[in-house]
Design a protein around this motif. Structure first.
Motif, PDB file in Angstrom:
ATOM      1  N   ASP A  22      26.383 -82.541  -1.324  1.00  0.00           N
ATOM      2  CA  ASP A  22      25.777 -81.766  -2.417  1.00  0.00           C
ATOM      3  C   ASP A  22      25.787 -82.536  -3.725  1.00  0.00           C
ATOM      4  OD1 ASP A  22      28.530 -81.582  -2.463  1.00  0.00           O
ATOM      5  OD2 ASP A  22      28.503 -79.661  -3.519  1.00  0.00           O
ATOM      6  N   SER A  23      26.586 -83.547  -3.798  1.00  0.00           N
ATOM      7  CA  SER A  23      26.639 -84.317  -5.042  1.00  0.00           C
ATOM      8  C   SER A  23      25.667 -85.494  -4.995  1.00  0.00           C
ATOM      9  CB  SER A  23      28.070 -84.829  -5.266  1.00  0.00           C
ATOM     10  OG  SER A  23      28.027 -86.044  -5.995  1.00  0.00           O
ATOM     11  N   GLY A  24      24.830 -85.538  -6.001  1.00  0.00           N
ATOM     12  CA  GLY A  24      23.827 -86.607  -6.072  1.00  0.00           C
ATOM     13  C   GLY A  24      24.503 -87.958  -6.189  1.00  0.00           C
ATOM     14  N   TYR A  25      25.608 -87.983  -6.925  1.00  0.00           N
ATOM     15  CA  TYR A  25      26.335 -89.243  -7.114  1.00  0.00           C
ATOM     16  C   TYR A  25      26.850 -89.733  -5.771  1.00  0.00           C
ATOM     17  CZ  TYR A  25      30.332 -92.219  -7.835  1.00  0.00           C
ATOM     18  OH  TYR A  25      31.235 -93.247  -7.734  1.00  0.00           O
ATOM     19  N   GLU A  51      24.480 -77.457  -8.769  1.00  0.00           N
ATOM     20  CA  GLU A  51      23.869 -78.730  -8.405  1.00  0.00           C
ATOM     21  C   GLU A  51      22.355 -78.701  -8.391  1.00  0.00           C
ATOM     22  OE1 GLU A  51      25.141 -81.608  -7.807  1.00  0.00           O
ATOM     23  OE2 GLU A  51      27.298 -81.171  -7.759  1.00  0.00           O
ATOM     24  N   VAL A  76      33.578 -73.436  -2.324  1.00  0.00           N
ATOM     25  CA  VAL A  76      32.119 -73.280  -2.385  1.00  0.00           C
ATOM     26  C   VAL A  76      31.697 -72.991  -3.814  1.00  0.00           C
ATOM     27  CG1 VAL A  76      30.181 -71.835  -1.701  1.00  0.00           C
ATOM     28  CG2 VAL A  76      31.896 -72.486  -0.019  1.00  0.00           C
ATOM     29  N   GLN A  77      30.781 -73.778  -4.256  1.00  0.00           N
ATOM     30  CA  GLN A  77      30.357 -73.608  -5.638  1.00  0.00           C
ATOM     31  C   GLN A  77      29.089 -72.773  -5.684  1.00  0.00           C
ATOM     32  OE1 GLN A  77      29.722 -77.620  -5.549  1.00  0.00           O
ATOM     33  NE2 GLN A  77      31.758 -78.241  -6.244  1.00  0.00           N
ATOM     34  N   ILE A 108      31.416 -79.275   2.341  1.00  0.00           N
ATOM     35  CA  ILE A 108      31.210 -78.268   1.305  1.00  0.00           C
ATOM     36  C   ILE A 108      29.822 -78.408   0.696  1.00  0.00           C
ATOM     37  CG2 ILE A 108      32.017 -77.422  -0.917  1.00  0.00           C
ATOM     38  CD1 ILE A 108      34.822 -78.526   0.182  1.00  0.00           C
ATOM     39  N   LEU A 109      28.993 -77.470   1.072  1.00  0.00           N
ATOM     40  CA  LEU A 109      27.604 -77.484   0.631  1.00  0.00           C
ATOM     41  C   LEU A 109      27.320 -76.174  -0.092  1.00  0.00           C
ATOM     42  CD1 LEU A 109      26.145 -78.883   3.962  1.00  0.00           C
ATOM     43  CD2 LEU A 109      26.367 -80.138   1.790  1.00  0.00           C
ATOM     44  N   PRO A 110      26.318 -76.165  -0.950  1.00  0.00           N
ATOM     45  CA  PRO A 110      26.098 -74.932  -1.733  1.00  0.00           C
ATOM     46  C   PRO A 110      25.709 -73.709  -0.895  1.00  0.00           C
ATOM     47  CG  PRO A 110      24.367 -76.550  -2.133  1.00  0.00           C
ATOM     48  CD  PRO A 110      25.425 -77.243  -1.348  1.00  0.00           C
ATOM     49  N   GLU A 136      20.014 -80.970 -10.354  1.00  0.00           N
ATOM     50  CA  GLU A 136      20.048 -82.390 -10.098  1.00  0.00           C
ATOM     51  C   GLU A 136      19.295 -82.778  -8.832  1.00  0.00           C
ATOM     52  OE1 GLU A 136      23.123 -83.773  -8.043  1.00  0.00           O
ATOM     53  OE2 GLU A 136      23.548 -85.596  -9.128  1.00  0.00           O
ATOM     54  N   GLU A 137      19.210 -81.821  -7.922  1.00  0.00           N
ATOM     55  CA  GLU A 137      18.692 -82.158  -6.618  1.00  0.00           C
ATOM     56  C   GLU A 137      17.354 -82.874  -6.634  1.00  0.00           C
ATOM     57  OE1 GLU A 137      18.649 -78.643  -4.305  1.00  0.00           O
ATOM     58  OE2 GLU A 137      20.831 -78.536  -4.350  1.00  0.00           O
ATOM     59  N   GLY A 185      17.359 -90.462   5.605  1.00  0.00           N
ATOM     60  CA  GLY A 185      17.172 -89.379   4.654  1.00  0.00           C
ATOM     61  C   GLY A 185      18.486 -88.940   4.063  1.00  0.00           C
ATOM     62  N   THR A 186      18.373 -88.207   2.957  1.00  0.00           N
ATOM     63  CA  THR A 186      19.580 -87.625   2.366  1.00  0.00           C
ATOM     64  C   THR A 186      19.274 -86.163   2.077  1.00  0.00           C
ATOM     65  OG1 THR A 186      18.974 -88.064   0.073  1.00  0.00           O
ATOM     66  CG2 THR A 186      20.141 -89.814   1.234  1.00  0.00           C
ATOM     67  N   ALA A 187      20.290 -85.336   2.237  1.00  0.00           N
ATOM     68  CA  ALA A 187      20.058 -83.908   2.030  1.00  0.00           C
ATOM     69  C   ALA A 187      21.132 -83.316   1.149  1.00  0.00           C
ATOM     70  CB  ALA A 187      20.034 -83.186   3.378  1.00  0.00           C
ATOM     71  N   PRO A 188      20.743 -82.496   0.164  1.00  0.00           N
ATOM     72  CA  PRO A 188      21.702 -81.930  -0.774  1.00  0.00           C
ATOM     73  C   PRO A 188      22.293 -80.593  -0.352  1.00  0.00           C
ATOM     74  CG  PRO A 188      19.501 -81.453  -1.537  1.00  0.00           C
ATOM     75  CD  PRO A 188      19.360 -82.156  -0.209  1.00  0.00           C
ATOM     76  N   ASN A 189      21.728 -79.981   0.691  1.00  0.00           N
ATOM     77  CA  ASN A 189      22.286 -78.679   1.093  1.00  0.00           C
ATOM     78  C   ASN A 189      22.136 -78.509   2.603  1.00  0.00           C
ATOM     79  OD1 ASN A 189      19.580 -77.653   1.675  1.00  0.00           O
ATOM     80  ND2 ASN A 189      19.333 -77.559  -0.555  1.00  0.00           N
ATOM     81  N   ARG A 204      25.773 -89.013  -2.783  1.00  0.00           N
ATOM     82  CA  ARG A 204      24.688 -89.442  -1.891  1.00  0.00           C
ATOM     83  C   ARG A 204      24.270 -90.874  -2.196  1.00  0.00           C
ATOM     84  NH1 ARG A 204      22.606 -84.294  -3.087  1.00  0.00           N
ATOM     85  NH2 ARG A 204      21.017 -85.175  -4.461  1.00  0.00           N
ATOM     86  N   ASP A 214      15.587 -88.218  -2.415  1.00  0.00           N
ATOM     87  CA  ASP A 214      15.610 -87.692  -1.053  1.00  0.00           C
ATOM     88  C   ASP A 214      14.244 -87.773  -0.384  1.00  0.00           C
ATOM     89  OD1 ASP A 214      17.687 -84.957  -2.145  1.00  0.00           O
ATOM     90  OD2 ASP A 214      18.157 -87.076  -1.741  1.00  0.00           O
ATOM     91  N   VAL A 215      14.311 -87.965   0.905  1.00  0.00           N
ATOM     92  CA  VAL A 215      13.068 -87.863   1.658  1.00  0.00           C
ATOM     93  C   VAL A 215      12.756 -86.380   1.780  1.00  0.00           C
ATOM     94  CG1 VAL A 215      11.924 -88.369   3.830  1.00  0.00           C
ATOM     95  CG2 VAL A 215      13.723 -89.885   2.960  1.00  0.00           C
TER      96      VAL A 215
END
Lengths: 578, 120
Positions: free
Chosen positions: B10-13, A147, A141-142, B56-58, A150-151, B31-35, B15, A156-157
């Motif tokens: 969590d990685s934009g790349y 990140e 876990v970071q 593995i998500l933040p 960058e988000e 949709g895409t979700a980062p967390n 996704r 993203d929708v």
């Protein structure tokens, strides 16, 4: 008429928005100083309250979210979680979400909160797990920061983030009662001033018609303010479920409560003043009215007792009735008790009707010897109940049937602001008498009034009633003079035989009494002011009002006059018991 | 109608990469979700046919996301993406209702094959 549900919802909303505002402020305090103990404690407390309320209302989103917030704050409080910036940010966001959820109650908007809730739950879990073991299932876990930058750049929708902050306004505002009292006072003065102006314009009919719209508007204003102070009876009644339950538990009885007339409206101050008395009466009903399950069964009644609180409108009054289906009150026992206590002689007691005997339940000194139980030992006796009701111009009534139950009725004014009153003249001075006690105004000739003992009597409708010349009382230096022989015959003896007399028939505590005055003036709405100290010791007056002509007008206290006469009569009048 | 997918990573790349592969394959990226937080809310809102869920998500693990959405009765097919050697995670994920797992690093073909396998 609003339903109970929507009333609750409105109340919940008002309170929830208040909670939310408070939380906002606290979070801002907490942001400045993450170790702010009092802020942590307060947030814990408020989220706890909010959770409970929301659960009660079935708003699961608010309940869920405030629950996990409460848990985290609890852990912070206990030192299980160190409040890092990251955790704080999440909590702060959760608070915003809470606000969205609260607002959504009205707007019906869908608010996603489960993501955030899960995030908070994870924070909580990890904090608790990492403490003893120091080992995590997911070492990779970071930190969130990595990140985050960058988000936003992704395509993203975005459903919900970055909602425009909205300031929410409930459709209900809360006003301190003090401000409402002030408004009421001012409008009262306005009415007096209006009446003064109208009186100044004299008897000129043309001129008074010009005041018509002023009169109408100011009356509407007054009514509006009175109305704004009204609350629904259900407000108070609903609190009694708990009171009955607790009282019944102590007494080990099975008692159910039903409520009626919860939509009846009454002035908030009256309701507040009455609340202690109502508690007393309901507890009394549980502990003294309702019998034990065994006794009830033997009497062929259902084992569980029932108590009903009811409210009804009657003219401009509101009646509150407290009924039980218990054992009732046996007048014979009361009759015996009042003699034992030396409140009346046994001769008098025998002469009293059952109704009159029952009223002694409300006398000071009657209930003092009652055993003090956990329930009744609250310092409010039946005499206090009666005094409280009468201080507002109301009356109490008791109806009972042995073996069937008792109903106590509190007849209250629906508003304290205005009282209907009769103005009359006595010895050149204007007086007022509250309309709530008056039944009729009749004209009697002197020869229709008869001396009986130390008092006076006359025939009114089908019954013989006591008559008093109010002058005989107001002219006394001291009210104790009343027991002197002939004290109540003075005016009667001095007037000529064919004189016509204006008599106001009042009804109080089940007795009708005729009060003789010099001249009836008019019926009028008055605003009564209580007497300032030390004048509040004056027995016969309940207060004063200012008339349109600027004169101060004393308001006669009917309860005091009747009590004075009646007690004097039963103490001294031998004819009653002959 | 094209199957709709929610991509959680969590990685934009990552996704963008998965999005490109799946779009080319004819799927609709809902949709895409980062967390995890966003993932849960989006999943419940969009009700996609399937979800690729990085473990593995933040803010939480993919399993937390999985657990919450399954608790809410969401019927989307979930494909867990986890690092090599996290066997316990994979087992738990399957127990919680995931349909398939892929270990990182993976090839495009592997991803598509796995998805096709559970969707058909």
């Amino acid at each position: 008429m609003k339903s109970k549900e929507s009333e609750y919802k409105e109340l919940f909303l008002v309170e929830a928005l208040e909670n939310f505002e408070e939380l906002n402020k606290l979070f801002i305090d907490l942001e400045k100083e993450h170790s702010n103990k009092s802020a942590i404690n307060s947030i814990f407390r408020i989220t706890h309250t909010l959770k409970g309320n929301a659960m009660g209302m079935g708003f699961s989103g608010i309940a869920d979210l405030s629950h996990v917030m409460e848990d985290i704050m609890g852990a912070v409080k206990n030192g299980e979680i160190v409040l890092t910036r990251q955790i704080f940010e999440t909590l702060f966001k959760a608070n915003d979400k809470l606000g969205e959820l609260i607002n959504a109650i009205n707007t019906g908007k869908k608010v996603s909160y489960l993501g955030l809730k899960t995030k908070l739950a994870v924070i909580l879990r990890e904090a608790k797990e990492s403490e003893p073991a120091g080992q995590k299932d997911t070492p990779e876990v970071q930190p969130a920061q990595v990140e985050e930058g960058e988000e936003g750049a992704g395509t993203d929708v975005v459903i919900k983030d970055d909602v425009m902050p909205e300031i929410a306004f409930a459709d209900v505002i809360q006003i301190p009662v003090k401000k409402m009292d002030e408004l009421m006072n001012l409008v009262g003065q306005l009415i007096i001033e209006r009446d003064r102006l109208m009186a100044l314009s004299g008897n000129d009919g043309r001129r008074t018609s010009e005041f018509e719209s002023l009169q109408r508007i100011s009356s509407n204003l007054q009514f509006g303010i009175m109305n704004a102070r009204m609350v629904q009876m259900g407000f108070l009644f609903n609190k009694f479920h708990r009171i009955v339950r607790d009282a019944a538990a102590i007494e080990k009885k099975n008692v159910s409560l039903s409520l009626k007339g919860t939509e009846v409206e009454i002035d908030r101050n009256i309701l507040k003043t009455m609340s202690d008395s109502l508690i007393h009466l309901v507890r009394n009903a549980v502990s003294h009215g309702i019998e034990s399950a065994g006794t009830r069964k033997a009497a062929g009644k259902p084992e569980g007792g029932s108590i009903t609180l009811n409210a009804t409108y009657e003219k401009d009054r509101v009646n509150i009735m407290i009924s039980d289906d218990g054992k009732g009150i046996d007048a014979a026992i009361i009759r015996k008790k009042i003699v034992e206590k030396g409140m009346v002689t046994s001769e008098v007691a025998r002469a009293l009707s059952d109704e009159d005997v029952l009223m002694y339940v409300f006398e000071p000194g009657f209930s003092s010897a009652e055993k003090v139980t956990e329930i009744s030992g609250r310092g409010v006796g039946m005499d206090v109940v009666k005094r409280t009701v009468e201080s507002m111009g109301g009356q109490v009534k008791i109806e009972t049937e042995t073996g069937k139950g008792t109903t106590i009725t509190l007849m209250l004014p629906s508003s304290l602001a205005l009282k209907g009153a009769l103005l009359f003249e006595l010895d050149g001075q204007e007086y007022a008498i509250a309309l709530s006690y008056t039944e009729a105004v009749i004209s009697l000739k002197k020869n229709e009034i008869h001396k009986i003992g130390d008092g006076l009597m006359a025939q009114y409708l089908d019954s013989t009633i006591s008559i008093v010349f109010l002058k005989d009382l107001t002219r006394m230096e001291d009210l104790s003079e009343i027991s002197r022989k002939g004290a109540l015959h003075k005016t009667f003896s001095s007037i000529s035989e064919d004189e016509h007399l204006d008599v106001i028939i009042v009804s109080y505590s089940g007795k009708q009494t005729g009060i003789v005055i010099d001249r009836l003036l008019q019926r009028k709405e008055i605003i009564e002011k209580t007497l300032p100290k030390p004048l509040d010791k004056i027995k016969l007056l309940s207060g004063t009002t200012i008339l349109g002509n600027g004169n101060v007008c004393p308001v006669i206290d009917v309860t005091a006059v009747v009590d004075l006469l009646y007690k004097n009569v039963i103490k001294t009048d031998k004819t009653l018991v002959a | 109608m094209n199957k709709r997918v929610l991509i959680v990573d969590d990685s934009g790349y990552m996704r963008s990469k998965i999005q490109e592969v799946l779009t080319n394959e004819g799927f609709e990226v809902a949709g895409t979700a980062p967390n995890g937080e966003t993932a849960i809310d989006m999943a419940l809102e969009l009700k996609p046919d399937f979800i690729t869920l990085d473990n593995i998500l933040p803010d939480m693990t993919g399993l937390d996301v999985l657990k919450t959405i399954k608790e809410q009765g969401l019927e989307s097919v979930v494909i867990i993406i986890s690092a090599v050697g996290q066997q316990s995670t994979i087992n738990e994920g399957l127990e919680l209702g995931a349909s398939e797992y892929i270990t990182k690093p993976f090839s495009e073909e592997h991803l598509i094959r796995s998805i096709r396998k559970v969707l058909d």
